[in-house]
Structure formats: structure tokens, C-alpha cells
Design a protein around this motif. Sequence first.
Motif, PDB file in Angstrom:
ATOM      1  N   MET A  41      10.494  14.846   8.916  1.00  0.00           N
ATOM      2  CA  MET A  41       9.756  13.642   9.238  1.00  0.00           C
ATOM      3  C   MET A  41       8.436  14.052   9.896  1.00  0.00           C
ATOM      4  O   MET A  41       8.413  14.822  10.834  1.00  0.00           O
ATOM      5  N   LYS A  42       7.345  13.512   9.394  1.00  0.00           N
ATOM      6  CA  LYS A  42       6.032  13.789   9.959  1.00  0.00           C
ATOM      7  C   LYS A  42       5.825  12.968  11.221  1.00  0.00           C
ATOM      8  O   LYS A  42       6.338  11.862  11.344  1.00  0.00           O
ATOM      9  N   LYS A  43       5.056  13.499  12.147  1.00  0.00           N
ATOM     10  CA  LYS A  43       4.691  12.781  13.358  1.00  0.00           C
ATOM     11  C   LYS A  43       3.197  12.504  13.307  1.00  0.00           C
ATOM     12  O   LYS A  43       2.401  13.416  13.082  1.00  0.00           O
ATOM     13  N   ILE A  44       2.827  11.237  13.493  1.00  0.00           N
ATOM     14  CA  ILE A  44       1.433  10.815  13.397  1.00  0.00           C
ATOM     15  C   ILE A  44       1.057  10.030  14.641  1.00  0.00           C
ATOM     16  O   ILE A  44       1.811   9.166  15.086  1.00  0.00           O
ATOM     17  N   SER A  45      -0.126  10.311  15.177  1.00  0.00           N
ATOM     18  CA  SER A  45      -0.671   9.552  16.307  1.00  0.00           C
ATOM     19  C   SER A  45      -1.897   8.790  15.821  1.00  0.00           C
ATOM     20  O   SER A  45      -2.729   9.347  15.105  1.00  0.00           O
ATOM     21  N   ILE A  46      -1.992   7.537  16.222  1.00  0.00           N
ATOM     22  CA  ILE A  46      -3.125   6.697  15.837  1.00  0.00           C
ATOM     23  C   ILE A  46      -3.715   6.095  17.096  1.00  0.00           C
ATOM     24  O   ILE A  46      -2.998   5.493  17.900  1.00  0.00           O
ATOM     25  N   VAL A  47      -5.022   6.267  17.266  1.00  0.00           N
ATOM     26  CA  VAL A  47      -5.726   5.710  18.416  1.00  0.00           C
ATOM     27  C   VAL A  47      -6.461   4.463  17.952  1.00  0.00           C
ATOM     28  O   VAL A  47      -7.325   4.528  17.083  1.00  0.00           O
ATOM     29  N   GLY A  48      -6.074   3.344  18.534  1.00  0.00           N
ATOM     30  CA  GLY A  48      -6.681   2.058  18.181  1.00  0.00           C
ATOM     31  C   GLY A  48      -5.797   1.280  17.229  1.00  0.00           C
ATOM     32  O   GLY A  48      -5.447   1.763  16.157  1.00  0.00           O
ATOM     33  N   CYS A  49      -5.395   0.091  17.651  1.00  0.00           N
ATOM     34  CA  CYS A  49      -4.511  -0.749  16.840  1.00  0.00           C
ATOM     35  C   CYS A  49      -5.248  -1.965  16.306  1.00  0.00           C
ATOM     36  O   CYS A  49      -4.734  -3.082  16.311  1.00  0.00           O
ATOM     37  N   GLY A  50      -6.459  -1.731  15.859  1.00  0.00           N
ATOM     38  CA  GLY A  50      -7.216  -2.787  15.199  1.00  0.00           C
ATOM     39  C   GLY A  50      -6.723  -2.928  13.772  1.00  0.00           C
ATOM     40  O   GLY A  50      -5.642  -2.445  13.408  1.00  0.00           O
ATOM     41  N   PHE A  51      -7.539  -3.552  12.945  1.00  0.00           N
ATOM     42  CA  PHE A  51      -7.132  -3.801  11.566  1.00  0.00           C
ATOM     43  C   PHE A  51      -6.769  -2.512  10.838  1.00  0.00           C
ATOM     44  O   PHE A  51      -5.707  -2.402  10.237  1.00  0.00           O
ATOM     45  N   VAL A  52      -7.629  -1.521  10.893  1.00  0.00           N
ATOM     46  CA  VAL A  52      -7.374  -0.272  10.171  1.00  0.00           C
ATOM     47  C   VAL A  52      -6.249   0.523  10.813  1.00  0.00           C
ATOM     48  O   VAL A  52      -5.331   0.988  10.130  1.00  0.00           O
ATOM     49  N   GLY A  53      -6.287   0.692  12.130  1.00  0.00           N
ATOM     50  CA  GLY A  53      -5.286   1.503  12.816  1.00  0.00           C
ATOM     51  C   GLY A  53      -3.876   0.970  12.673  1.00  0.00           C
ATOM     52  O   GLY A  53      -2.940   1.727  12.386  1.00  0.00           O
ATOM     53  N   LEU A  54      -3.690  -0.324  12.877  1.00  0.00           N
ATOM     54  CA  LEU A  54      -2.343  -0.892  12.792  1.00  0.00           C
ATOM     55  C   LEU A  54      -1.828  -0.879  11.357  1.00  0.00           C
ATOM     56  O   LEU A  54      -0.659  -0.557  11.126  1.00  0.00           O
ATOM     57  N   CYS A  55      -2.685  -1.206  10.406  1.00  0.00           N
ATOM     58  CA  CYS A  55      -2.252  -1.159   9.002  1.00  0.00           C
ATOM     59  C   CYS A  55      -1.850   0.258   8.606  1.00  0.00           C
ATOM     60  O   CYS A  55      -0.834   0.464   7.947  1.00  0.00           O
ATOM     61  N   LEU A  56      -2.631   1.233   9.042  1.00  0.00           N
ATOM     62  CA  LEU A  56      -2.307   2.633   8.760  1.00  0.00           C
ATOM     63  C   LEU A  56      -0.986   3.031   9.420  1.00  0.00           C
ATOM     64  O   LEU A  56      -0.147   3.697   8.809  1.00  0.00           O
ATOM     65  N   ALA A  57      -0.776   2.597  10.653  1.00  0.00           N
ATOM     66  CA  ALA A  57       0.465   2.918  11.361  1.00  0.00           C
ATOM     67  C   ALA A  57       1.680   2.338  10.652  1.00  0.00           C
ATOM     68  O   ALA A  57       2.703   3.011  10.495  1.00  0.00           O
ATOM     69  N   VAL A  58       1.570   1.102  10.208  1.00  0.00           N
ATOM     70  CA  VAL A  58       2.697   0.444   9.543  1.00  0.00           C
ATOM     71  C   VAL A  58       3.001   1.114   8.204  1.00  0.00           C
ATOM     72  O   VAL A  58       4.160   1.369   7.877  1.00  0.00           O
ATOM     73  N   VAL A  59       1.957   1.436   7.441  1.00  0.00           N
ATOM     74  CA  VAL A  59       2.181   2.087   6.142  1.00  0.00           C
ATOM     75  C   VAL A  59       2.779   3.482   6.338  1.00  0.00           C
ATOM     76  O   VAL A  59       3.701   3.872   5.624  1.00  0.00           O
ATOM     77  N   ALA A  60       2.275   4.226   7.310  1.00  0.00           N
ATOM     78  CA  ALA A  60       2.814   5.566   7.570  1.00  0.00           C
ATOM     79  C   ALA A  60       4.276   5.482   8.006  1.00  0.00           C
ATOM     80  O   ALA A  60       5.111   6.278   7.568  1.00  0.00           O
ATOM     81  N   ALA A  61       4.597   4.517   8.860  1.00  0.00           N
ATOM     82  CA  ALA A  61       5.981   4.351   9.310  1.00  0.00           C
ATOM     83  C   ALA A  61       6.882   3.923   8.155  1.00  0.00           C
ATOM     84  O   ALA A  61       8.035   4.357   8.066  1.00  0.00           O
ATOM     85  N   LYS A  62       6.340   3.093   7.286  1.00  0.00           N
ATOM     86  CA  LYS A  62       7.116   2.645   6.132  1.00  0.00           C
ATOM     87  C   LYS A  62       7.447   3.820   5.208  1.00  0.00           C
ATOM     88  O   LYS A  62       8.452   3.808   4.522  1.00  0.00           O
ATOM     89  N   ARG A  63       6.608   4.859   5.246  1.00  0.00           N
ATOM     90  CA  ARG A  63       6.833   6.051   4.422  1.00  0.00           C
ATOM     91  C   ARG A  63       7.582   7.135   5.204  1.00  0.00           C
ATOM     92  O   ARG A  63       7.426   8.321   4.938  1.00  0.00           O
ATOM     93  N   ASN A  64       8.355   6.715   6.198  1.00  0.00           N
ATOM     94  CA  ASN A  64       9.250   7.585   6.982  1.00  0.00           C
ATOM     95  C   ASN A  64       8.538   8.609   7.853  1.00  0.00           C
ATOM     96  O   ASN A  64       9.027   9.717   8.031  1.00  0.00           O
ATOM     97  N   SER A  65       7.400   8.249   8.405  1.00  0.00           N
ATOM     98  CA  SER A  65       6.741   9.082   9.401  1.00  0.00           C
ATOM     99  C   SER A  65       6.989   8.464  10.764  1.00  0.00           C
ATOM    100  O   SER A  65       7.095   7.246  10.898  1.00  0.00           O
ATOM    101  N   HIS A  66       7.110   9.301  11.776  1.00  0.00           N
ATOM    102  CA  HIS A  66       7.233   8.809  13.150  1.00  0.00           C
ATOM    103  C   HIS A  66       5.817   8.588  13.665  1.00  0.00           C
ATOM    104  O   HIS A  66       5.014   9.518  13.685  1.00  0.00           O
TER     105      HIS A  66
END
Length: 65
Positions: A1-26
Motif C-alpha cells: 500500500m502506498k502512503k501519500i501526503s497531500i497539503v491543502g484540501c481544496g478542490f484539487v487536493g481533496l479530489c486527489l486524496a479521495v481518488v488516491a484512497a479509492k485506489r488503495n493508497s493510505h
Amino acid sequence: MKKISIVGCGFVGLCLAVVAAKRNSHVIAVDTNLNKIELINSGKSPFFEPNISEYLEKTLHNNLV
């Protein structure tokens, strides 16, 4: 499982976080806006994007975000 950190939960950051999590990344997403963080932790998106609240709720339930 990959681990990803995202700084900023705006439109781009939150969408990226959700898609990455949906693809089994922490994902760890951080933001300085406490109201936004509370909304996200409760499974709600601070903005409108089709299906994001549904995906966010599922990833939070599976402890991926």
C-alpha cells in the motif's frame, strides 16, 4: 500500500486524496482551515463535486484517508 501526503484540501487536493484512497493508497491530507477539516472528517465535502461525498464517506469508513 502506498502512503501519500497531500497539503491543502481544496478542490484539487481533496479530489486527489479521495481518488488516491479509492485506489488503495493510505492518504494523509492536511489543511489549516478547521471548519473544512471538521466537514471532511464527518464525510462531507466543503464544495460540490459529483460523488465526492459518497467516495469520501467510503474511504473514511475504510480508514484510508
